[in-house]
Design a protein around this motif. Structure first.
Motif, PDB file in Angstrom:
ATOM      1  N   LYS A  68       0.734  -1.139   0.086  1.00  0.00           N
ATOM      2  CA  LYS A  68       0.046  -0.246  -0.143  1.00  0.00           C
ATOM      3  C   LYS A  68       0.751   1.228  -0.130  1.00  0.00           C
ATOM      4  N   ALA A  69       1.843   1.175   0.730  1.00  0.00           N
ATOM      5  CA  ALA A  69       3.075   2.282   0.642  1.00  0.00           C
ATOM      6  C   ALA A  69       3.616   2.475  -0.652  1.00  0.00           C
ATOM      7  N   LEU A  70       3.866   1.372  -1.355  1.00  0.00           N
ATOM      8  CA  LEU A  70       4.498   1.632  -2.622  1.00  0.00           C
ATOM      9  C   LEU A  70       3.230   2.166  -3.496  1.00  0.00           C
ATOM     10  N   ALA A  71       2.067   1.895  -3.327  1.00  0.00           N
ATOM     11  CA  ALA A  71       0.844   2.374  -4.245  1.00  0.00           C
ATOM     12  C   ALA A  71       0.779   3.902  -4.029  1.00  0.00           C
ATOM     13  N   VAL A  72       1.093   4.299  -2.665  1.00  0.00           N
ATOM     14  CA  VAL A  72       0.768   5.603  -2.551  1.00  0.00           C
ATOM     15  C   VAL A  72       1.998   6.546  -3.427  1.00  0.00           C
ATOM     16  N   ILE A  73       3.380   5.968  -3.268  1.00  0.00           N
ATOM     17  CA  ILE A  73       4.180   6.482  -3.947  1.00  0.00           C
ATOM     18  C   ILE A  73       4.123   6.580  -5.618  1.00  0.00           C
ATOM     19  N   VAL A  74       3.590   5.610  -6.129  1.00  0.00           N
ATOM     20  CA  VAL A  74       3.244   5.500  -7.485  1.00  0.00           C
ATOM     21  C   VAL A  74       2.155   6.621  -7.907  1.00  0.00           C
ATOM     22  N   LEU A  75       1.083   6.527  -6.952  1.00  0.00           N
ATOM     23  CA  LEU A  75       0.149   7.380  -7.163  1.00  0.00           C
ATOM     24  C   LEU A  75       0.651   9.178  -7.142  1.00  0.00           C
ATOM     25  N   TYR A  76       1.414   9.489  -6.389  1.00  0.00           N
ATOM     26  CA  TYR A  76       1.899  10.771  -6.264  1.00  0.00           C
ATOM     27  C   TYR A  76       2.884  11.042  -7.453  1.00  0.00           C
ATOM     28  N   ILE A  77       3.619   9.933  -7.613  1.00  0.00           N
ATOM     29  CA  ILE A  77       4.412  10.197  -9.059  1.00  0.00           C
ATOM     30  C   ILE A  77       3.709  10.236 -10.226  1.00  0.00           C
ATOM     31  N   VAL A  78       2.553   9.605 -10.316  1.00  0.00           N
ATOM     32  CA  VAL A  78       1.546   9.814 -11.718  1.00  0.00           C
ATOM     33  C   VAL A  78       1.011  11.344 -11.441  1.00  0.00           C
ATOM     34  N   ILE A  79       0.579  11.519 -10.280  1.00  0.00           N
ATOM     35  CA  ILE A  79       0.002  12.995 -10.137  1.00  0.00           C
ATOM     36  C   ILE A  79       0.868  14.091 -10.554  1.00  0.00           C
ATOM     37  N   GLN A  80       2.117  13.947  -9.937  1.00  0.00           N
ATOM     38  CA  GLN A  80       3.057  15.003 -10.314  1.00  0.00           C
ATOM     39  C   GLN A  80       3.257  14.930 -11.880  1.00  0.00           C
ATOM     40  N   ASN A  81       3.404  14.015 -12.406  1.00  0.00           N
ATOM     41  CA  ASN A  81       3.846  13.944 -13.827  1.00  0.00           C
ATOM     42  C   ASN A  81       2.718  14.463 -14.950  1.00  0.00           C
ATOM     43  N   VAL A  82       1.415  14.005 -14.278  1.00  0.00           N
ATOM     44  CA  VAL A  82       0.265  14.458 -14.954  1.00  0.00           C
ATOM     45  C   VAL A  82       0.126  16.123 -14.830  1.00  0.00           C
ATOM     46  N   GLU A  83       0.478  16.629 -13.740  1.00  0.00           N
ATOM     47  CA  GLU A  83       0.329  18.124 -13.358  1.00  0.00           C
ATOM     48  C   GLU A  83       1.579  18.861 -14.283  1.00  0.00           C
ATOM     49  N   SER A  84       2.639  18.086 -14.302  1.00  0.00           N
ATOM     50  CA  SER A  84       3.873  18.693 -14.988  1.00  0.00           C
ATOM     51  C   SER A  84       3.740  18.737 -16.490  1.00  0.00           C
ATOM     52  N   TYR A  85       3.199  17.669 -17.152  1.00  0.00           N
ATOM     53  CA  TYR A  85       3.425  17.614 -18.649  1.00  0.00           C
ATOM     54  C   TYR A  85       2.024  17.656 -19.254  1.00  0.00           C
ATOM     55  N   TRP A  86       1.032  17.792 -18.351  1.00  0.00           N
ATOM     56  CA  TRP A  86      -0.373  17.909 -19.032  1.00  0.00           C
ATOM     57  C   TRP A  86      -1.394  19.086 -18.660  1.00  0.00           C
ATOM     58  N   PHE A  87      -1.380  19.081 -17.243  1.00  0.00           N
ATOM     59  CA  PHE A  87      -2.371  20.248 -16.447  1.00  0.00           C
ATOM     60  C   PHE A  87      -1.754  21.629 -16.770  1.00  0.00           C
ATOM     61  N   SER A  88      -0.624  21.687 -16.062  1.00  0.00           N
ATOM     62  CA  SER A  88       0.043  23.066 -16.124  1.00  0.00           C
ATOM     63  C   SER A  88       0.288  23.595 -17.633  1.00  0.00           C
ATOM     64  N   PRO A  89       0.782  22.862 -18.733  1.00  0.00           N
ATOM     65  CA  PRO A  89       0.891  23.534 -19.876  1.00  0.00           C
ATOM     66  C   PRO A  89      -0.347  23.742 -20.381  1.00  0.00           C
ATOM     67  N   MET A  90      -1.262  23.144 -20.225  1.00  0.00           N
ATOM     68  CA  MET A  90      -2.602  23.286 -21.080  1.00  0.00           C
ATOM     69  C   MET A  90      -3.438  24.505 -20.373  1.00  0.00           C
ATOM     70  N   ILE A  91      -3.421  24.613 -19.122  1.00  0.00           N
ATOM     71  CA  ILE A  91      -4.063  25.720 -18.127  1.00  0.00           C
ATOM     72  C   ILE A  91      -3.314  26.855 -18.114  1.00  0.00           C
ATOM     73  N   MET A  92      -1.964  26.622 -17.894  1.00  0.00           N
ATOM     74  CA  MET A  92      -1.207  28.022 -17.549  1.00  0.00           C
ATOM     75  C   MET A  92      -0.239  28.160 -18.848  1.00  0.00           C
ATOM     76  N   GLN A  93      -0.738  28.618 -19.954  1.00  0.00           N
ATOM     77  CA  GLN A  93       0.266  28.734 -21.055  1.00  0.00           C
ATOM     78  C   GLN A  93       0.957  30.055 -20.847  1.00  0.00           C
ATOM     79  N   LYS A  94       0.476  30.842 -20.208  1.00  0.00           N
ATOM     80  CA  LYS A  94       1.223  32.211 -19.941  1.00  0.00           C
ATOM     81  C   LYS A  94       1.723  32.496 -18.810  1.00  0.00           C
ATOM     82  N   GLN A  95       1.877  31.622 -18.081  1.00  0.00           N
ATOM     83  CA  GLN A  95       2.600  31.268 -16.567  1.00  0.00           C
ATOM     84  C   GLN A  95       4.442  31.674 -16.814  1.00  0.00           C
TER      85      GLN A  95
END
Length: 376
Positions: free
Chosen positions: A264-291
């Motif tokens: 379960k601890a390994l699953a939490v680590i994987v979850l946080y890695i996936v969230i950070q990658n989604v935020e860095s490579y998809w959400f942030s470039p899409m929402i904050m193009q002028k950031q």
């Protein structure tokens, strides 16, 4: 260099030494400036509906106070309760992790080579991490302990913010007049660019933090991790400190998950890695193009630099300080000095400057008359 140049250089060095002695006060002032810029953007938005500036300021402050009251009355009590229990569970989870590792090393699989590994326990780990934490937090807590108290510092920030918000143009004119007369108009433009950059950073980091907190809460709820509210809020708050914050936020849910099983601890680590990658490579470039874009290495260097010289407050404010520094380097040094160097070819194409928003709805005279030098 002439004698006058040496005298000017000597006076500049003395001024920098004096400012360094008051660096913590200047850091509080910078915090107030950032808050005043955020509130001033809300005031400008309210002025678009026809409100006078005084009424818009009062309405903006009222909205902020109401939001703060609702947040601290509805969200903070359960968060503090869960956070208190988390602090007690972190060392227990770490001790459980050490026992699992020791048991695994005592009976390793046949394909695994022999490893002589001894993990430190909680007291040993605290002794090893203690000097590093003291080095980072030393300047911050020394400043507060030598003053009247944290409440006085917070009150000082509030007073500075209200003063700057009441009449920002007056304080801006004072700052512009610190520059030579031939550069004051250009300095005023750079101040406007810094304001735009800070607003873009604040908007982008706020959206990012809400996104991270929401995904973390949903993911931890599906994994069956306790104290979801505390974990989600910590993930959103720690996201304000790039690189270091996301790594630190995973410690609490992993410690709680270790009390059940390591998978379960390994699953939490994987979850946080996936969230950070989604935020860095998809959400942030899409929402904050002028950031405001800062290179990851530059962000990390800024965090280490400001944390070393300004303590924990410098670490928290490293990104807005880096944004302002980046703007001044690009505009004052690269464009106004290096790109204008005689006989040198421009290597970098000029960046597209976004339009500068109006400072106030009311018309006020410019800082300097157009095309007229200032009279001494």
């Amino acid at each position: 260099m002439k004698l006058g140049d040496w005298v000017a250089l000597f006076c500049l060095a003395i001024a920098l030494v004096i400012l360094w002695q008051f660096r913590q006060i200047l850091l509080l002032l910078f915090t107030s400036i950032v808050l005043a810029i955020a509130l001033n953007s809300l005031v400008r938005w309210l002025q678009k509906f026809g409100l006078e500036r005084g009424k818009a300021v009062m309405l903006a402050l009222t909205l902020v106070v109401l939001f703060g009251i609702l947040f601290f009355s509805l969200v903070m009590p359960p968060f503090l309760n869960q956070f208190e229990q988390l602090i007690q569970l972190v060392p227990i989870g770490y001790e459980q992790f050490i026992r699992w590792i020791d048991a695994y090393l005592d009976n390793p699989p046949g394909w695994m080579p022999e490893i002589n590994l001894e993990l430190p326990n909680v007291p040993q780990l605290a002794r090893q991490v203690g000097p590093l934490a003291q080095n980072i937090l030393g300047n911050f807590f020394t400043f507060f302990n030598s003053s009247i108290g944290i409440l006085l510092q917070l009150l000082l920030i509030v007073v500075f913010t209200l003063m700057l918000l009441a009449n920002p143009l007056s304080y801006r004119r004072v700052a512009v007049r610190l520059f030579p007369s031939f550069y004051r108009r250009r300095a005023d433009e750079i101040f406007s660019l810094c304001e735009i950059a800070l607003l873009q950073w604040m908007g982008g980091i706020a959206i990012n933090s809400v996104f991270i907190a929401t995904l973390s809460g949903i993911g931890l709820l599906l994994l069956g991790i306790n104290f979801v509210l505390a974990h989600a809020l910590l993930a959103g708050i720690f996201n304000l400190v790039p690189n270091i914050g996301p790594t630190a936020s995973v410690i609490f849910p992993v410690s709680v998950a270790l009390l059940d099983n390591p998978l379960k601890a390994l699953a939490v680590i994987v979850l946080y890695i996936v969230i950070q990658n989604v935020e860095s490579y998809w959400f942030s470039p899409m929402i904050m193009q002028k950031q405001v874009s800062l290179l990851p290495a530059a962000t990390l260097v800024a965090q280490l630099f400001f944390a070393r010289f300004l303590g924990l407050a410098g670490l928290v404010l490293a990104l807005p300080l880096a944004v302002v520094t980046k703007t001044w380097i690009e505009e004052a040094i690269l464009k106004d000095i290096l790109d204008q160097w005689a006989g040198a070819e421009a290597v970098l194409e000029p960046a597209e400057i976004p339009p500068i928003p109006d400072i106030s709805v009311s018309e006020e005279p410019p800082i300097l008359p157009p095309d007229e030098p200032e009279r001494e």
